[in-house]
Design an enzyme around this catalytic site. Structure first.
Site, PDB file in Angstrom:
ATOM      1  N   CYS A   1       0.815  -1.222   0.000  1.00 62.14           N
ATOM      2  CA  CYS A   1       0.000   0.000   0.000  1.00 62.14           C
ATOM      3  C   CYS A   1       0.849   1.272   0.000  1.00 62.14           C
ATOM      4  O   CYS A   1       0.315   2.373   0.031  1.00 62.14           O
ATOM      5  CB  CYS A   1      -0.938   0.004   1.197  1.00 62.14           C
TER       6      CYS A   1
ATOM      7  N   HIS B   1      -9.007   4.728  -0.229  1.00 65.17           N
ATOM      8  CA  HIS B   1      -7.708   4.068  -0.311  1.00 65.17           C
ATOM      9  C   HIS B   1      -7.551   3.257  -1.601  1.00 65.17           C
ATOM     10  O   HIS B   1      -7.612   2.043  -1.598  1.00 65.17           O
ATOM     11  CB  HIS B   1      -7.521   3.168   0.926  1.00 65.17           C
TER      12      HIS B   1
END
Lengths: 499, 400
Positions: B88, B344
């Protein structure tokens, strides 16, 4: 070899902790099978979704072997079952790998009959008698699938038992036995079938058990030179009940009081394992030194073995056996859960369950001791213990290279460092519990938890490790095994609740 | 000791797509949206870009592998495009690549772009990943919330915090981010929520409920970087420069060695220390004006406040409840809504964080503009608490 004492040297047992309440089954099925209402009493053992004949066999064998890392003395492994997960892949080989037995072990699958457990035991006795094995480990285990609403789902149970055969520290001397091979088809399970097909019970009882068992009893008594009246324990698995076993004993000249509990009320019949399950239960409860024990198993004929308990018979500390396993129980009243765990319900598992579970067999073999035996590494220079083993040590103060020796984690003391109960990821028994397990001697593993209930886990709790199914690859008929953590407090709390 | 990156590279322009469930958009659309905004902001032509860094994480669900998806979508002039992937934290990695290229002198102007298309899977939450052939044979087949939730059990055990107190503190983390996100037109989630709502939401992974988890969003973000000198020559004022870029990567200590207690991020502490040293920050609690941290889950944000040395160890619960990180607090955190509400899209998130810091430093953050921020910190994490990569980037006014 004359005069040498051969017999059982140790025992172990395993019964899954879930106990399906039969009332829950008969109540759910009353609309279609009111005739089964009378069977709605007591409980049967029920494997968790991640248990099969292999995992239960490993549990029973570990109970027998204890926590010692060195298992090199086991030179033969005989696995008896009618529900081996693999038709072609040595099932005993998986058990051997999980137990970290020496690769020189002679491992054999004994299958295709309810007497697979006793036949495995007879083979072990022959091997030791012939001097081809010194310490033969016999494990019998069964996890039979039954159709919903069948009498069998009420009568059967899941479980395993283990005994070892040798010549030293014999707790039950083998006096002799017999086998009858008769193609009496009371039931069968064809090659491609999941379920048994059974003939009429009255015929099985009157033409099968009632005629074949007494013949086997007589042959065994004659071969062993033992009088019928000298048998103190008559161990005969039968779903017709202990009363019926008493009648058969009596018919053979054995005291009806010798008939041992079939454990129908609190366990159910565990298939090929059940003669050994009942034998271990007998050794733990009523057998005394000098007692003669006859062990029988009916199926395609009948096996009969006679043992005499020695003064070395005891219930060693640390061995749970069948008695301990039966005490560690949790009542399950959810019949749907039983059906789901046994693949009898097509349920919505969600898209997350669609992930391909193909196992790279090359990777599995390269890491065999790690994946099957939970073997990590210990640095021979610094003593740092880690999982998995690696060429460069994880030790932050000294990254030594190629210094690690294999280190076994499965029997080591461990606690939970961190955990969660996860409702998002797919689980056969949500929520999915997992977390970081830290070992007292060193090392840690992020691993799945099993055999616990929501709200029963906390950081700092002790765990024991169990060998279980990790994942099913339904597309290819494969299953992965690995180790999981079971919070110990859970088991203790349950055992106390049962008392 | 290397001289570091401080003030060697300026941000010339940035862009960010609308985040969210972009049923209307392919990855190409998202990339173009962020790129056009950044190009307009930078005021340059495509031919002026020397090199590109491209971040996308889950190539299986949309964007594809390699550098070609970016080059094709933006019709780049056959320049180098390097695809980076670091869980991420890929967005920060793309930015690091572009910044290093400019700092080295190999490129005058470089572009970093991150994109993720997550909402083509057919289900909620992140796609189920593929971890190779060995790890799935032993590691739990869990989820991101299940991995991060474990911070809570270990933090509670270490600091003696009750489940109720921690649950309320992490609820406040989410309440604050929702309040901020509501003021951001590009945010995925723009609803205001209460602590009670958060605490009573359906459980995802004990103790994390639905509102303790960030949005799973589609989106793209883009940065164009150059030297401060070139930026000035292009007529830029209020120049924002990179003060520090650090990345710390687990080497197995947390997951395999018993020296880690499970309650904090080992990597974050290392990256933070190095970043403060690189940026010349001695007292982060008083010197950092604002932060965008990797609040994939509320508990992650809470422990990160300690790992970044803003809250002393064991005091994050108190600081959070005191409103220290609220929009009107001492160090506003997730002023754009954070991962929690801005969303996200994995490969884009690191760049999205920098985007907010950049807007704030230039006084262009609209309704959510803070007073006079001088130093902004972004913290971009990839992986799980027990094994991860952690990026800490500090940007600020050139004269800060």
């Amino acid at each position: 070899m004359t005069g040498q004492v051969i017999g059982l040297t140790a025992f172990g047992g395993y019964i899954p902790r879930l106990r399906l309440q039969r009332k829950a089954v008969t109540t759910a099925n009353a609309w279609v099978a009111p005739n089964l209402a009378g069977k709605g009493k007591g409980e049967r053992s029920m494997a968790n979704w991640d248990e099969d004949a292999i995992t239960m066999a490993v549990a029973a064998a570990r109970d027998l072997l204890g926590t010692d890392d060195d298992r090199s003395h086991v030179d033969a492994l005989l696995f008896g079952s009618t529900t081996m997960p693999f038709r072609d892949r040595l099932n005993a080989g998986i058990i051997a790998a999980a137990l970290t037995l020496d690769q020189k072990v002679r491992a054999v699958d004994v299958a295709s009959t309810q007497r697979a457990g006793t036949s495995a035991l007879l083979q072990a006795l022959s091997l030791v008698k012939a001097g081809e094995a010194k310490n033969a480990l016999v494990v019998a285990s069964d996890h039979r699938k039954t159709r919903a609403v069948s009498p069998q789902e009420l009568e059967f149970g899941d479980g395993a038992a283990a005994v070892s055969v040798g010549t030293e520290n014999v707790i039950a001397r083998y006096l002799g036995g017999a086998s009858l091979t008769i193609d009496f088809v009371d039931h069968f399970r064809g090659d491609t079938e999941e379920f048994d097909y059974s003939w009429e019970e009255r015929w099985i009882r009157d033409e099968g058990y009632s005629k074949i068992v007494p013949r086997a009893v007589k042959e065994a008594l004659d071969n062993a030179g033992v009088a019928a009246g000298d048998i103190s324990h008559f161990v005969l698995p039968t779903t017709f009940g202990t009363k019926f076993a008493e009648q058969l004993a009596k018919r053979s000249g054995i005291s009806p009081e010798a008939a041992r509990d079939t454990l129908a009320a609190n366990c159910g019949e565990t298939g090929a394992a059940h003669s050994l399950v009942m034998l271990v239960h007998t050794l733990q409860t009523v057998a005394k030194p000098g007692d003669k024990i006859m062990v029988l198993h009916f199926g395609g004929g009948c096996d009969a073995l006679i043992f005499e308990a020695t003064d070395k018979l005891s219930n060693p500390a640390g061995v749970r056996g069948i008695v301990g396993a039966l005490a560690d129980r949790q009542e399950e009243t959810n019949y749907m859960k039983f059906l789901t765990f046994n693949g009898l319900v097509e349920w919505e598992r969600g898209m997350r369950a669609e992930q391909d579970k193909k196992t790279a067999l090359t990777t599995l073999y390269r890491n065999e001791d790690m994946l099957m035996g939970l073997v990590g590494g210990r640095c021979t220079e610094t003593g740092v213990i880690q999982f998995p083993r690696s060429r460069i040590s994880v030790n932050p103060n000294n990254h030594t290279v190629d210094t690690q020796e294999p280190y076994k984690f499965a029997e080591k003391k461990a606690k939970i460092l961190s955990w969660s109960a996860d409702y998002l990821s797919f689980s056969m028994n949500p929520p999915n519990h997992y977390g970081m397990v830290v070992f007292e001697e060193g090392g840690r593993i992020m691993m799945d938890f099993t055999d616990l209930n929501l709200g029963e886990v906390e950081s700092g709790m002790e765990v024991k490790l169990v060998f279980r199914i990790k994942e099913f690859d339904e597309k290819r008929g494969f299953r992965r095994y690995f180790w999981k953590a079971v919070p110990v407090a859970t088991a203790q709390a349950k055992a106390q609740a049962a008392e | 000791m290397a001289a570091g990156i401080k003030d060697k590279v300026a941000i010339l322009g940035m862009g960010c797509s609308k985040f969210g469930e972009r049923w209307d958009a392919d990855p190409e659309t998202l990339m173009v949206e962020a790129y056009l905004e950044a190009m307009q902001d930078a005021g340059i032509e495509p031919t002026q870009i020397d090199a590109a860094w491209f971040s996308t994480h889950i190539d299986e669900t949309g964007t594809g592998k390699g550098g070609t998806p970016m080059s094709l979508a933006l019709r780049l002039p056959n320049i180098a495009v390097t695809r980076v992937e670091n869980f991420c934290a890929g967005g920060s990695e793309a930015l690091r690549g572009a910044v290093y290229a400019v700092a080295s002198g190999a490129a005058d102007i470089a572009i970093a772009l991150g994109v993720e298309k997550l909402k083509d899977t057919g289900y909620g939450g992140l796609p189920v990943g593929n971890a190779g052939t060995l790890i799935p044979q032993w590691a739990p087949s869990g989820s991101a919330p299940g991995n991060f939730a474990q911070l809570a059990s270990a933090y509670r055990a270490k600091h003696g915090v009750s489940r109720e107190d921690l649950k309320r503190a992490i609820a406040h983390v989410s309440v604050k981010s929702h309040a901020n996100g509501a003021k951001n037109p590009k945010a995925h989630l723009r609803n205001v929520v209460t602590e009670e709502q958060v605490m009573n939401a359906p459980m995802i992974a004990e103790p994390l409920g639905l509102f303790d988890c960030c949005g799973v969003s589609d989106g793209a973000a883009c940065a164009i970087v150059t030297t401060p000198e070139i930026a000035r020559s292009l007529g830029k004022k209020d120049i924002v420069t990179v003060k520090a870029m650090q990345l710390a990567v687990s080497n197995g200590l947390e997951s395999q060695h018993n020296s880690w207690d499970g309650s904090y991020f080992h990597t974050a502490r290392i990256a933070a220390r190095k970043a403060y040293a690189e940026a010349g920050i001695a007292d982060p609690r008083n010197e950092v004006s604002m932060m965008e941290v990797h609040d994939c889950f509320s508990i992650t944000e809470l422990v990160t406040m300690e790992d970044l040395f803003i809250s002393p160890e064991g005091t994050a619960v108190k600081d959070v409840m005191d409103g220290f990180y609220d929009a009107d607090g001492k160090v506003p955190c997730q002023i754009d809504g954070g991962l929690k509400c801005f969303g996200h899209p994995i490969g884009a998130s690191g760049l999205r964080m920098a985007y907010e810091m950049y807007l704030q430093l230039q006084g262009r953050a609209g309704e959510r503009q803070l007073g006079n921020p001088r130093i902004g910190l972004t913290h971009n994490l990839g992986g799980a608490p027990s094994q991860n990569v952690c990026s800490v980037t500090i940007i600020g006014a050139h004269d800060a």
